[in-house]
Scaffold this active site. Sequence first.
Site, mmCIF file in Angstrom:
data_model
loop_
_atom_site.group_PDB
_atom_site.id
_atom_site.type_symbol
_atom_site.label_atom_id
_atom_site.label_comp_id
_atom_site.label_asym_id
_atom_site.label_seq_id
_atom_site.Cartn_x
_atom_site.Cartn_y
_atom_site.Cartn_z
ATOM 1 N N HIS A 1 1.994 3.610 -14.818
ATOM 2 C CA HIS A 1 1.701 3.923 -13.419
ATOM 3 C C HIS A 1 1.492 5.428 -13.240
ATOM 4 O O HIS A 1 2.403 6.217 -13.498
ATOM 5 C CB HIS A 1 2.850 3.451 -12.529
ATOM 6 C CG HIS A 1 2.962 1.958 -12.473
ATOM 7 N ND1 HIS A 1 2.628 1.251 -11.348
ATOM 8 C CD2 HIS A 1 3.314 1.040 -13.412
ATOM 9 C CE1 HIS A 1 2.799 -0.048 -11.587
ATOM 10 N NE2 HIS A 1 3.223 -0.188 -12.836
ATOM 11 N N CYS B 1 -1.948 1.371 -7.019
ATOM 12 C CA CYS B 1 -0.677 1.078 -6.351
ATOM 13 C C CYS B 1 -0.862 1.232 -4.846
ATOM 14 O O CYS B 1 -1.571 2.118 -4.378
ATOM 15 C CB CYS B 1 0.457 1.943 -6.887
ATOM 16 S SG CYS B 1 0.670 3.546 -6.104
ATOM 17 N N GLU B 2 -0.250 0.342 -4.119
ATOM 18 C CA GLU B 2 -0.402 0.353 -2.674
ATOM 19 C C GLU B 2 0.390 1.476 -2.012
ATOM 20 O O GLU B 2 0.179 1.751 -0.832
ATOM 21 C CB GLU B 2 -0.014 -0.999 -2.082
ATOM 22 C CG GLU B 2 1.444 -1.365 -2.236
ATOM 23 C CD GLU B 2 1.745 -2.789 -1.785
ATOM 24 O OE1 GLU B 2 2.824 -2.974 -1.196
ATOM 25 O OE2 GLU B 2 0.942 -3.698 -2.026
ATOM 26 N N HIS B 3 1.271 2.127 -2.732
ATOM 27 C CA HIS B 3 2.075 3.192 -2.138
ATOM 28 C C HIS B 3 1.382 4.551 -2.172
ATOM 29 O O HIS B 3 1.525 5.337 -1.243
ATOM 30 C CB HIS B 3 3.431 3.282 -2.846
ATOM 31 C CG HIS B 3 4.223 2.032 -2.733
ATOM 32 N ND1 HIS B 3 4.927 1.497 -3.796
ATOM 33 C CD2 HIS B 3 4.422 1.189 -1.698
ATOM 34 C CE1 HIS B 3 5.528 0.389 -3.411
ATOM 35 N NE2 HIS B 3 5.234 0.173 -2.143
ATOM 36 N N HIS B 4 0.659 4.847 -3.256
ATOM 37 C CA HIS B 4 0.020 6.159 -3.407
ATOM 38 C C HIS B 4 -1.480 6.068 -3.661
ATOM 39 O O HIS B 4 -2.144 7.083 -3.744
ATOM 40 C CB HIS B 4 0.671 6.934 -4.568
ATOM 41 C CG HIS B 4 2.144 7.085 -4.419
ATOM 42 N ND1 HIS B 4 3.039 6.249 -5.074
ATOM 43 C CD2 HIS B 4 2.880 7.928 -3.676
ATOM 44 C CE1 HIS B 4 4.267 6.599 -4.738
ATOM 45 N NE2 HIS B 4 4.212 7.616 -3.895
ATOM 46 N N GLN C 1 2.959 -4.034 -8.931
ATOM 47 C CA GLN C 1 2.906 -4.860 -10.135
ATOM 48 C C GLN C 1 3.723 -6.137 -9.987
ATOM 49 O O GLN C 1 3.316 -7.204 -10.453
ATOM 50 C CB GLN C 1 3.376 -4.040 -11.334
ATOM 51 C CG GLN C 1 3.283 -4.772 -12.657
ATOM 52 C CD GLN C 1 3.665 -3.888 -13.822
ATOM 53 O OE1 GLN C 1 3.451 -2.683 -13.804
ATOM 54 N NE2 GLN C 1 4.242 -4.480 -14.847
ATOM 55 N N CYS D 1 1.302 7.010 -10.554
ATOM 56 C CA CYS D 1 2.152 7.562 -9.500
ATOM 57 C C CYS D 1 3.491 8.035 -10.065
ATOM 58 O O CYS D 1 4.151 8.882 -9.461
ATOM 59 C CB CYS D 1 2.357 6.558 -8.371
ATOM 60 S SG CYS D 1 3.080 4.992 -8.865
#
Length: 179
Positions: free
Chosen positions: A140, A71-74, A112, A142
């Site tokens: 996920h 995931c690009e956030h975490h 996603q 995260c």
Amino acid sequence: MENAFAKIISELGEDLDREGLKDTPKRAAKAMRYLTQGYEQSLEEVVNGAMFPSDNSEMVIVKDIELYSLCEHHMLPFIGKAHVAYIPQGKVVGLSKIARIVDMYARRLQIQENMTKQIAEAIQEVTDAAGVAVVIEAKHMCMMMRGVEKQNSSMKTSMMLGSFRDNPATRAEFFSLVS
């Protein structure tokens, strides 16, 4: 990248000279390059000309294509499977190329929702199909390992193009076949 991992490990309070960590920055950098190799690939390279004439105009489905992404956030993994379908118009793509397209987009920092759209649009571009459908279901880390820590949650996303969007019967057939 190796230096960045060394700094992260040091910032955690670990000793980079400890036996188990001596080569960890090098291994972590190598792993990250592998997990994000989709940036080094193009759609043309992945498909590599594997398009074949066909008079089939019925739905082609490849389901349960496992995928692994970050995931690009975490930058934590999400793991799942993709179901991809298209309705050919004069040509079909080599079977393994569909899985390779999924991998190319999964092996990038992603969310996603965007990955689902990217895969559908790539299949459409390559095949010029009458319609394309992509469903992805994933777990996920995260959400499982941090934050709300919900172990049994999963996310489903879909993207419908052409006849899958416009024709309820085509969409229903797809969903019945991938259920």
